[in-house]
Design a protein around this motif. Structure first.
Motif, PDB file in Angstrom:
ATOM      1  N   LEU A  37      -7.379  -3.587   7.975  1.00 11.58           N
ATOM      2  CA  LEU A  37      -6.559  -3.962   6.679  1.00 11.58           C
ATOM      3  C   LEU A  37      -5.376  -3.738   6.878  1.00 11.58           C
ATOM      4  N   ILE A  38      -4.509  -4.968   6.633  1.00 13.56           N
ATOM      5  CA  ILE A  38      -3.127  -4.810   6.567  1.00 13.56           C
ATOM      6  C   ILE A  38      -2.408  -5.683   5.494  1.00 13.56           C
ATOM      7  N   ASP A  39      -1.299  -5.183   5.193  1.00 12.32           N
ATOM      8  CA  ASP A  39      -0.203  -5.999   4.226  1.00 12.32           C
ATOM      9  C   ASP A  39       0.200  -7.074   5.085  1.00 12.32           C
ATOM     10  N   LEU A  40      -0.121  -8.365   4.698  1.00 14.85           N
ATOM     11  CA  LEU A  40       0.472  -9.510   5.396  1.00 14.85           C
ATOM     12  C   LEU A  40       2.003  -9.647   5.517  1.00 14.85           C
ATOM     13  N   ASP A  41       2.587  -8.960   4.644  1.00 14.57           N
ATOM     14  CA  ASP A  41       4.042  -8.795   4.774  1.00 14.57           C
ATOM     15  C   ASP A  41       4.598  -7.915   5.636  1.00 14.57           C
ATOM     16  N   VAL A  89      -0.622  -9.442  -0.365  1.00 16.43           N
ATOM     17  CA  VAL A  89      -1.627  -9.878   0.170  1.00 16.43           C
ATOM     18  C   VAL A  89      -2.320  -8.955   1.009  1.00 16.43           C
ATOM     19  N   LEU A  90      -3.496  -8.601   1.053  1.00 15.02           N
ATOM     20  CA  LEU A  90      -4.152  -7.809   2.004  1.00 15.02           C
ATOM     21  C   LEU A  90      -4.953  -8.544   2.998  1.00 15.02           C
ATOM     22  N   MET A  91      -5.030  -8.383   4.107  1.00 14.56           N
ATOM     23  CA  MET A  91      -5.922  -9.076   5.030  1.00 14.56           C
ATOM     24  C   MET A  91      -6.672  -8.255   5.893  1.00 14.56           C
ATOM     25  N   LEU A  92      -7.815  -8.472   6.116  1.00 13.98           N
ATOM     26  CA  LEU A  92      -8.817  -8.047   6.848  1.00 13.98           C
ATOM     27  C   LEU A  92      -9.204  -9.013   7.949  1.00 13.98           C
ATOM     28  N   ALA A  93      -9.150  -8.295   9.090  1.00 17.70           N
ATOM     29  CA  ALA A  93      -9.236  -9.185  10.554  1.00 17.70           C
ATOM     30  C   ALA A  93      -9.407  -8.159  11.505  1.00 17.70           C
ATOM     31  N   HIS A  94      -9.994  -8.772  12.814  1.00 18.42           N
ATOM     32  CA  HIS A  94      -9.639  -8.298  14.023  1.00 18.42           C
ATOM     33  C   HIS A  94      -8.389  -8.637  14.537  1.00 18.42           C
ATOM     34  N   THR A 106     -12.043 -13.931   8.576  1.00 22.10           N
ATOM     35  CA  THR A 106     -10.669 -13.400   8.254  1.00 22.10           C
ATOM     36  C   THR A 106     -10.743 -13.604   6.571  1.00 22.10           C
ATOM     37  N   LEU A 107     -10.414 -12.465   5.981  1.00 26.78           N
ATOM     38  CA  LEU A 107     -10.139 -12.451   4.558  1.00 26.78           C
ATOM     39  C   LEU A 107      -8.860 -12.176   4.050  1.00 26.78           C
ATOM     40  N   TYR A 108      -8.274 -12.543   3.074  1.00 21.39           N
ATOM     41  CA  TYR A 108      -7.045 -12.534   2.490  1.00 21.39           C
ATOM     42  C   TYR A 108      -7.253 -12.497   0.853  1.00 21.39           C
ATOM     43  N   TRP A 109      -6.928 -11.312   0.276  1.00 22.34           N
ATOM     44  CA  TRP A 109      -7.008 -11.045  -1.013  1.00 22.34           C
ATOM     45  C   TRP A 109      -5.741 -10.973  -1.520  1.00 22.34           C
ATOM     46  N   CYS A 110      -5.321 -12.097  -2.553  1.00 24.75           N
ATOM     47  CA  CYS A 110      -4.201 -12.704  -2.829  1.00 24.75           C
ATOM     48  C   CYS A 110      -3.674 -12.146  -4.219  1.00 24.75           C
ATOM     49  N   LEU A 166     -17.215 -10.232  -2.368  1.00 18.59           N
ATOM     50  CA  LEU A 166     -16.082  -9.684  -1.603  1.00 18.59           C
ATOM     51  C   LEU A 166     -15.234  -8.946  -2.099  1.00 18.59           C
ATOM     52  N   PRO A 167     -15.726  -7.735  -2.741  1.00 21.51           N
ATOM     53  CA  PRO A 167     -14.728  -6.761  -3.534  1.00 21.51           C
ATOM     54  C   PRO A 167     -13.680  -6.379  -2.624  1.00 21.51           C
ATOM     55  N   LEU A 168     -12.456  -5.979  -3.185  1.00 17.86           N
ATOM     56  CA  LEU A 168     -11.345  -5.587  -2.370  1.00 17.86           C
ATOM     57  C   LEU A 168     -11.828  -4.305  -1.664  1.00 17.86           C
ATOM     58  N   PRO A 169     -11.421  -3.936  -0.555  1.00 14.99           N
ATOM     59  CA  PRO A 169     -12.055  -2.696   0.154  1.00 14.99           C
ATOM     60  C   PRO A 169     -11.275  -1.438  -0.574  1.00 14.99           C
ATOM     61  N   ASP A 170     -12.117  -0.371  -0.296  1.00 15.37           N
ATOM     62  CA  ASP A 170     -11.451   0.867  -0.812  1.00 15.37           C
ATOM     63  C   ASP A 170     -11.898   1.953   0.196  1.00 15.37           C
TER      64      ASP A 170
END
Length: 247
Positions: A37-41, A89-94, A106-110, A166-170
Motif C-alpha cells: 500500500l503506497i502513496d501514489l505521489d 491516492v493510495l494504491m494497493l498492488a504487487h 490493483t486498487l486506487y483509493w482517490c 473495498l474499504p480503505l485498508p487499516d
C-alpha cells in the motif's frame, strides 16, 4: 466511502487470496502472498541492494505510456470525466519483483483536495496481456457494484455484475469481489485478507523469504488452477469483450 484514516504508508500486507467457484462444481483455491500500500505521489525508494525486490513502474499500469503512476491515473480519471479526485491516492498492488510483475487487481483509493474519499479505481489485468479499469463510487461501507466488462477467467463469459466490498485498508485488509448473474447465481467469489506491516527493510526481507518471487508465483498459480479446471471438464469461453486499454 468511509473516511477512516489509513495506516502510515508505505506498508506491506501479508495476504491470503481466496477464490471460490460454485458452478458447475465447487472449486476453491487459496494463495498466500504480500502486497504494497503506497502513496501514489510518493512511491517508496528502497536502498540499492533491495530495489530488485520492489519497483513501481508506470508502464505496468493503465495505458503504460504515462511518465508517472499519478499521470496514468489522472488520465484515466479524466477519460471518465472525474475532476474532483486531485488529492491523495493510495494504491494497493504487487510491486515488480526481480523483473517480473503481474497484478490481477490493483486498487486506487482517490481523495479530493480536502482529504475526502471520492472514488475507487479498480484496474484488472488478465493473463492474455489485457488491461481494463472500473471507476467505482463506493458507499460509506466501501460497497460498490459494476457490470462486468472484461474477459478475465477463460471459463466465464463477459456477463453479469460485480458486487465489491473495498474499504480503505487499516490494520486489516478485507476485500471481496463477487460475480453475480441475472438469474441470481453467484458463480465466483474472491476475497483478499491481510495484516498490515510497516514497510521496513526487515519486514520486506522477511516477506520476500516467505514468498520468493511472489508475482511469478501468482502467474504460475493461475495457470496451474486453469489446467485443473480444464481437466475437470470446463472449457474456455470466447473472448467477446475489449481486451485492453482504459477505460
Amino acid at each position: 466511502m468511509t473516511g477512516t484514516a489509513p495506516p502510515s504508508v508505505p506498508a506491506l500486507y501479508e495476504t491470503e487470496v481466496a477464490h471460490t467457484r460454485v458452478t458447475p462444481f465447487h472449486y476453491a483455491l487459496r494463495h498466500r502472498t504480500y502486497m504494497w500500500l503506497i502513496d501514489l505521489d510518493h512511491p517508496p525508494v528502497l536502498p540499492p541492494p533491495l530495489r530488485p525486490l520492489a519497483r513501481f513502474d508506470p508502464s505496468d499500469h493503465f495505458d503504460g505510456d504515462a511518465p508517472t503512476l499519478r499521470a496514468g491515473l489522472d488520465a484515466c480519471l479524466a477519460a471518465h470525466g472525474v475532476a474532483d479526485a486531485g488529492g491523495r491516492v493510495l494504491m494497493l498492488a504487487h510491486a515488480r519483483v526481480l523483473g517480473h510483475v503481474f497484478n490481477p487487481l490493483t486498487l486506487y483509493w482517490c481523495h479530493d483536495r480536502a482529504g475526502r474519499p471520492v472514488r475507487v479505481v479498480a484496474e484488472v489485468h488478465n493473463t492474455y496481456g489485457g488491461r481494463h479499469t472500473y471507476l467505482l463510487h463506493p458507499d460509506e461501507r466501501g460497497r460498490a457494484e459494476t457490470a462486468k466488462e472484461f474477459y478475465v477467467s477463460p471459463f466465464l463469459d463477459v456477463e453479469g455484475t460485480y458486487r465489491m466490498r473495498l474499504p480503505l485498508p487499516d490494520d486489516r485488509l478485507d476485500l471481496t469481489v463477487q460475480l453475480r448473474r441475472a438469474d441470481g447465481s453467484r458463480p465466483l467469489t474472491a476475497t483478499v485478507r491481510g495484516t498490515h506491516r510497516p514497510a521496513r527493510t526487515s519486514t520486506l526481507l522477511a516477506a520476500a523469504l516467505r514468498h520468493p518471487w511472489p508475482t511469478a508465483a501468482v502467474s504460475l498459480g493461475i495457470r496451474r488452477h486453469g489446467i485443473r479446471l480444464y481437466l475437470k471438464g470446463l472449457r474456455p469461453r470466447p473472448r467477446t469483450a475489449p481486451q485492453e486499454g482504459t477505460p
